[in-house]
Design a protein around this motif. Sequence first.
Motif, mmCIF file in Angstrom:
data_model
loop_
_atom_site.group_PDB
_atom_site.id
_atom_site.type_symbol
_atom_site.label_atom_id
_atom_site.label_comp_id
_atom_site.label_asym_id
_atom_site.label_seq_id
_atom_site.Cartn_x
_atom_site.Cartn_y
_atom_site.Cartn_z
ATOM 1 N N ALA A 51 -115.345 3.986 -11.026
ATOM 2 C CA ALA A 51 -115.442 3.940 -9.563
ATOM 3 C C ALA A 51 -115.985 5.252 -9.018
ATOM 4 O O ALA A 51 -116.803 5.269 -8.081
ATOM 5 C CB ALA A 51 -114.070 3.638 -8.961
ATOM 6 N N MET A 55 -118.737 6.425 -6.278
ATOM 7 C CA MET A 55 -118.249 7.085 -5.071
ATOM 8 C C MET A 55 -118.860 8.468 -4.880
ATOM 9 O O MET A 55 -119.261 8.840 -3.768
ATOM 10 C CB MET A 55 -116.724 7.196 -5.137
ATOM 11 N N THR A 214 -111.448 -1.523 -10.734
ATOM 12 C CA THR A 214 -112.614 -0.782 -10.266
ATOM 13 C C THR A 214 -113.175 -1.372 -8.980
ATOM 14 O O THR A 214 -113.585 -0.638 -8.071
ATOM 15 C CB THR A 214 -113.704 -0.773 -11.355
ATOM 16 N N LEU A 218 -113.668 0.632 -5.469
ATOM 17 C CA LEU A 218 -114.984 0.808 -4.848
ATOM 18 C C LEU A 218 -114.997 0.350 -3.391
ATOM 19 O O LEU A 218 -115.598 1.001 -2.534
ATOM 20 C CB LEU A 218 -116.043 0.039 -5.646
ATOM 21 N N VAL A 222 -115.868 3.936 -1.250
ATOM 22 C CA VAL A 222 -117.224 4.198 -0.765
ATOM 23 C C VAL A 222 -117.232 4.526 0.732
ATOM 24 O O VAL A 222 -117.779 5.568 1.133
ATOM 25 C CB VAL A 222 -118.167 3.023 -1.100
#
Length: 301
Positions: A51, A55, A214, A218, A222
């Motif tokens: 992740a 990110m 994951t 995310l 993000v």
Amino acid sequence: MDFDWTMALGSFLVAIVVGLTGMGGGALMTPMLVTFFGVSPLAAVSSDLVAAAVMKPVGSAVHYRQGTINMRLVAWLCVGSVPAAFSGVLVARALGDGQEVQHFIEIAMGAALLMAAAGLVVKGILARRGDGPGESSEVTVRPVPTVLVGAVGGLIVGITSVGSGSLIIVALLALYPTLKANQLVGTDLLQAVPLVMSAALGHVLFGDFRMEVTAALLVGSVPGVYLGSRISSRARSGLIRPALAFVLVASSLKMFGVPLEALAWVLVGLAAASVVTWRVLRRRSTVVPHAEAREPVRSGR
């Protein structure tokens, strides 16, 4: 695949901290997955790194557009960190569960993080008094120690997923004390991109990568890291430094294994003490100029 919205919310909050301070991802995200959501440690490390590989570029792109990144520092850090991060995954696999090794690393990092937090506080006090080194956009890069910092940080990231922000930013603070706070954050975020990608690739091949974990990370991380990066890229050092010190203390206490309830109370106390200290210093800084303004000007005869 069941999607966990509470996990996504938790990753959103942690990602704001990552974008704001450049650190805290592995030191906060991985413990969150293990403690609150019951994810196994190896799966938490693997999923967090994958992740983070998505990110970190989001946050670093914001800083790149704002010009708050030292590209020479990034290049020398990556020379050491990228191969070491992949090697760290192989070391972790060779050590088995590596509980004793990871415990030693966590204790050492906890001590380093506390010292870094103390250094930030001292630096802020000296800056107010005018006794400390000023901040500058230009610093003289020292290649050998910078490569060593990247190598050690990359190795630890590959083993534990912790260190791409917290450990390396501590070393950058020691090596380059005059680097501006927002440049420190931006540089650390960008150097972590290839570092985390290298470690993530190793964990996808040899670790315990879980897609459902994951995906939740995310969805939250993000937008969170984008928001935090927008704030830090435009904020003054006076705002970022206390936030950075706060995260350093939180991460160090977590490394020492402080229970969550005690950790929460300590952080609340630190936040309250910080507010009181800020108000006292602000009052002093306004009282002194007023007193000087009221002092009569005496002319010599």
